[in-house]
Structure formats: C-alpha cells, structure tokens
Design an enzyme around this catalytic site. Sequence first.
Site, PDB file in Angstrom:
ATOM      1  N   HIS A  65      53.907  36.589   7.659  1.00 36.20           N
ATOM      2  CA  HIS A  65      52.778  36.018   6.935  1.00 36.20           C
ATOM      3  C   HIS A  65      53.284  35.469   5.607  1.00 36.20           C
ATOM      4  CE1 HIS A  65      49.396  38.489   9.072  1.00 36.20           C
ATOM      5  NE2 HIS A  65      50.246  37.944   9.921  1.00 36.20           N
ATOM      6  N   GLU A  67      52.282  35.897   2.615  1.00 34.26           N
ATOM      7  CA  GLU A  67      52.394  36.917   1.571  1.00 34.26           C
ATOM      8  C   GLU A  67      53.663  37.742   1.727  1.00 34.26           C
ATOM      9  OE1 GLU A  67      49.808  36.261   3.605  1.00 34.26           O
ATOM     10  OE2 GLU A  67      48.012  37.278   2.884  1.00 34.26           O
ATOM     11  N   CYS A  95      45.544  40.257   4.744  1.00 39.42           N
ATOM     12  CA  CYS A  95      45.185  41.169   5.829  1.00 39.42           C
ATOM     13  C   CYS A  95      45.632  42.589   5.436  1.00 39.42           C
ATOM     14  CB  CYS A  95      45.856  40.729   7.122  1.00 39.42           C
ATOM     15  SG  CYS A  95      47.649  41.015   7.144  1.00 39.42           S
ATOM     16  N   CYS A  98      49.504  42.894   4.931  1.00 46.17           N
ATOM     17  CA  CYS A  98      49.962  42.282   3.683  1.00 46.17           C
ATOM     18  C   CYS A  98      49.465  43.064   2.480  1.00 46.17           C
ATOM     19  CB  CYS A  98      49.500  40.831   3.615  1.00 46.17           C
ATOM     20  SG  CYS A  98      50.283  39.791   4.873  1.00 46.17           S
TER      21      CYS A  98
END
Length: 188
Positions: A65, A67, A95, A98
């Site tokens: 992801h 992040e 999410c 993360c």
Amino acid sequence: MNFDFESDLSVDLQGDLYFMEQALREARKAYEVGEVPIGAVIVKDAKVIARAWNQVETLKDATAHAEMLALTSAQADHGDWRLEGCTLYVTKEPCPMCAGAIVHCRPDRVVFGALDPKGGAAGGWINLLQSNPPLNHRCEITMGVMEHECVGILKSFFRDARERKKNQRQPPVEGEPLDEPLGDAEAR
C-alpha cells in the site's frame, strides 16, 4: 470515545493542501499503471522525505500500500524507524494494516483526503491511530483535505474498471475476429 481529529495548534491548511497535492500526484501514477489510485507522502520540516503510490499488483504484494511503502522509504531517509516530527499525507484513509504500521512508526500527524467508512482505521470505520485504551502512540488526524479530488480519482478509477470489465464480457459481433484469444477462465 473522544477523538482529537484536528488540533488548532499544528494545522497549516496551505501546507496541507500543498502536500496533499503531492500525494495526489503519486495517486495519479498508480492510476496510470492500473493500480488503485492512492498516493502518500511523508513530510518532515516542511520537506517531502518519502513518496509512494499503491503497488499491490505491480509488486504482487498485498502489503504494498502507498502508506507502507512511504513509511519504509521515510525510515531509510530519516535513518530511524521512529518518524517523530513527521506528517503522513495520504489520499485515502489508512486501512487497519497501514494504521497499525503508522502507530508503530510514530509520526505526529496523519492527514488524509477520502474517508473510508467501511474499512478505514483512522476514524471512518475504527480509529487505531487514537485508540482508547491507547496503543504505544497516538497520531493527530486531519481528515477531508482535498476530499473532492481524492474521492474523485478513486471513483473515476473504479468507474473505468467497471467499464473495462463490462466491455470484456460483451460477445463479439458475429464474423469479427477477437482482439485477444480467450483465456482459460473466459473459455469456461
């Protein structure tokens, strides 16, 4: 529960707009290669020290992801896994995976554009960044920065994806050759 989503002391709206635009640039890179368009930048002392975009499909890694990639890059630039004094800008609410990594990396702030009421972990669905009882760190949260633009790029991406999928399902006109041979899944 009482969450501190914005503190008047450290919010610099002009800076937030500038750095969210930087995160949107990263999201556009993801869009261009068919990734879910989420971008992130990490800022320390008004300088971008890391930038990343979603690369789950590109890297074949569910943890890639924006992040997570930005956190790893910032730690390398910063020379420490603790990102105290840093702000993470991300186009969509983090999410749970993360958010857990963010808590452990300890940035001061998280600024995001699009709220995720179904799966967000910074106040949309749950709030791991300011949990009560607290985890080992609490982040200040600023949500909704450039929300219209952040939501817009996501909606556009998924609208385009649905359109591509719909067009793939339409049977070819009789007598016209197929553009691509049917794959195993399509042949069944």
